[in-house]
Design a protein around this motif. Structure first.
Motif: not given
Length: 364
Positions: A20, A24, A50, A206, A213
């Protein structure tokens, strides 16, 4: 469940969490950025795309770690459809596609899984009639199902962690239902579902408020597409129960989509017209914070999940009562928050008139 499958699920989750941050950085580099505007809730530019991390970790797990758990035709046929969806999502996140262009991408992906993987609705069992072959209708019905579910998930992706969390709840319920209730002979479907859930869990930290994101259309289209495909495995020979269970499981995105279409028709607006009256918008407009709104919708998704698990263990009369009670409860909630419009409350107004009439009679 075999130990190797559990290890693969944990590895998928970890891989998603590792990938991830790289996705990003890539999003910033290629211009996949969600800039603040009148319809957005974000106040600063946010990287999207994402869903690419979820797709990559899920694909790595299914192609390498779980290769021998999934039939070859299903693996590669569905993967080809996934690639079309991911390409559509990435292009949309960078350049912003028109609605009809997005529909074209989803439609191509639907045709790919229909012909390449054999994922389709082929028969339907009608109460008191028996099994009926769909024949040539199999293709348009399958296409409409995939298009509707994919778009539904895409529409609710409006807050940090919303579509990801609702997707995790819906897919987990779908996996449990498939393994324990629907007697789906293919255990690879359950394994695939929980692999996708693991990839989404790795991404969620996240994505949850405050997000670093967004899923982007890359993620919301992919999750919606996979939910529609997984549900079709249990719908190959459709009965009332096997049809209604995935609809209830995906109650949040389906409800938001149905009432959005109804709202736009009543307001004489195009169905594709964007507005700020979706479920999450309305909850925030009545005073909930960003985080509270997401958690409330998670709660609603869990209620739908619990209701869906009651269907397979209920007798026919119980299923009818459960369906009626769910629809009435849903309509009352929708009217209470003004999802169709603050002045459109037919059921609530009828109840008010009924109560007023009853109390006025008693007062005499």
């Amino acid at each position: 469940m075999k130990f190797e499958i559990i290890v693969s699920l944990v590895a998928t989750m970890i891989l998603s969490a590792i990938l991830t941050p790289f996705v990003r950085k890539l999003a910033f580099r290629v211009g996949a950025i969600d800039k603040p505007n009148a319809r957005r809730v974000n106040k600063v530019p946010m990287p999207t795309m994402g869903g690419l991390a979820i797709f990559l970790s899920y694909t790595f797990a299914t192609v390498f770690l779980l290769r021998f758990q999934i039939p070859t035709r299903q693996l590669w046929g569905v993967l080809a459809g996934e690639c079309v969806i991911i390409a559509t999502g990435i292009i949309d996140d960078i350049f912003e596609l028109k609605p009809r262009q997005k529909v074209l991408g989803i439609s191509i992906a639907a045709l790919v899984v229909y012909f390449a993987a054999g994922v389709k609705m082929s028969h339907i069992t009608i109460p008191f009639v028996g099994m009926v072959s769909l024949g040539w209708l199999s293709l348009p019905i399958t296409w409409i199902w995939i298009l509707a579910i994919t778009n539904a998930v895409n529409l609710i992706d409006g807050l940090d962690g919303l579509a990801t969390g609702v997707g995790i709840i819906a897919l987990s319920t779908m996996g449990i239902t498939g393994l324990f209730f629907l007697n789906v002979a293919n255990t690879f479907v359950g394994i695939s579902i929980f692999t996708l859930v693991a990839a989404m869990i790795g991404f969620l930290p996240y994505n949850f408020f405050p997000a670093r994101i967004y899923l982007g259309d890359t993620g919301s289209l992919f999750i919606g597409f996979m939910m529609s495909v997984f549900s079709l495995y249990g719908l190959k020979n459709v009965t009332f129960i096997s049809l209604i269970i995935p609809v209830v499981i995906m109650g949040v995105p389906i409800t938001d989509t149905v009432y959005a279409i109804l709202r736009r028709m009543l307001n004489r607006q195009p169905i594709s017209h964007a507005d700020k009256h979706h479920l999450h918008h309305r909850l925030m407009q009545i005073g909930l914070t960003h985080r509270q709104t997401v958690l409330v919708i998670y709660g609603i998704a869990l209620i739908f999940a619990f209701i869906s698990l009651m269907y397979p263990i209920s007798p026919t009369w119980g299923i009818i009562c459960l369906t009626i009670a769910s629809l009435v409860g849903l309509e009352l909630f929708v009217e209470a928050i003004g999802l169709v419009g603050v002045n459109r409350q037919p059921l609530l107004n009828w109840i008010k008139r009924l109560v007023k009439g009853t109390t006025s009679k008693n007062s005499h």
